[in-house]
Design an enzyme around this catalytic site. Structure first.
Site, PDB file in Angstrom:
ATOM      1  N   GLU A 150       0.669  -1.123  -0.087  1.00  0.00           N
ATOM      2  CA  GLU A 150      -0.037  -0.064  -0.097  1.00  0.00           C
ATOM      3  C   GLU A 150       0.843   1.224   0.030  1.00  0.00           C
ATOM      4  OE1 GLU A 150      -3.167   0.620  -0.187  1.00  0.00           O
ATOM      5  OE2 GLU A 150      -4.287  -1.277   0.694  1.00  0.00           O
ATOM      6  N   HIS A 192      -3.591  -3.048  -8.192  1.00  0.00           N
ATOM      7  CA  HIS A 192      -4.927  -3.414  -7.703  1.00  0.00           C
ATOM      8  C   HIS A 192      -6.033  -3.703  -8.649  1.00  0.00           C
ATOM      9  CE1 HIS A 192      -7.948  -3.509  -4.103  1.00  0.00           C
ATOM     10  NE2 HIS A 192      -7.970  -4.815  -4.739  1.00  0.00           N
TER      11      HIS A 192
END
Length: 229
Positions: A150, A192
């Site tokens: 992330e 993602h």
């Protein structure tokens, strides 16, 4: 990272169930927490201190601090024996660094990633051991075969994608690839949004893939760590 190697810390005795990712870290843009952020130097104010020492400076990984996710937010495993590690998945949090930490440590969240990189200075925290399965991709097959990274920021706010963030993340991605023999290519380093069935848009249109992949490719090759680290 503490003195113990990545995967030598004890596993939880009872693996958490394989649940889908339920909190939107990346995807639909939210303004939660954004109003308080101004200059780049303020992006990571309030992040917690690491609970252990960083990695030795000669490690191919960037300095990485262990801030464990709640055990209810990932599945204990024994990768790469249990599952081969074949992908790195790039995310953007849609949150501040401190709020993302709170989410990963909230047992009701049912979401986690292996790593989180801060915008202002590239500070990198590890939340889930690489041998364990983080719940980050929204696709169980990809969760089992990937490392999730992330990045603090919002998909529509390119000012979060600082040079420090790109460089720390590229060093981390290159080290992960070398550790597991993953080619440093866009076919194996994916966003993602590229995970099959994903409803998320991160890392979004302002993520500079060309620059990022150049930085990943420019990292010196690392000797693959022995199995069990």
């Amino acid at each position: 990272m503490d003195e113990t190697p990545l995967d030598d810390m004890p596993s939880d005795e009872t693996p958490a169930p394989a649940l889908p990712r339920r909190i939107a870290l990346g995807g639909v843009v939210t303004l939660l927490g954004a109003a308080a952020l101004g200059a780049a130097s303020a992006f990571s104010i309030g992040r917690p201190a690491a609970s252990a020492e960083s990695r030795p400076p000669d490690s191919p990984y960037p300095p990485t601090h262990w801030i464990p996710a709640n055990a209810a937010n990932y599945t204990a495993s024994g990768r790469p024996d249990a599952y081969p590690v074949e992908y790195v998945v790039i995310h953007v949090t849609q949150e501040t660094f401190p709020n993302t930490v709170k989410i990963f440590q909230n047992p009701a969240a049912k979401v986690s990633a292996h790593y989180l990189v801060a915008s202002a200075d590239g500070y990198t925290a590890q939340f889930v051991r690489e041998r364990d399965v983080a719940w980050h991709a929204g696709n169980w097959n990809y969760n089992t075969r990937s490392i999730g990274i992330e990045h603090e920021g919002w998909v529509d706010r390119p000012e979060y994608f600082t040079d420090a963030l790109y460089r720390a993340s590229a060093r981390l991605t290159a080290a992960v690839c070398d550790r597991y023999g993953i080619p440093r290519t866009r076919e194996r380093i994916i966003g993602h949004v590229e995970v099959p069935g994903s409803t998320h848009t991160d890392p979004g249109p302002y993520w500079d893939w060309a620059r990022y992949m150049d930085l990943v490719a420019g990292q010196p090759p690392a000797v693959r760590a022995p199995r069990g680290r």
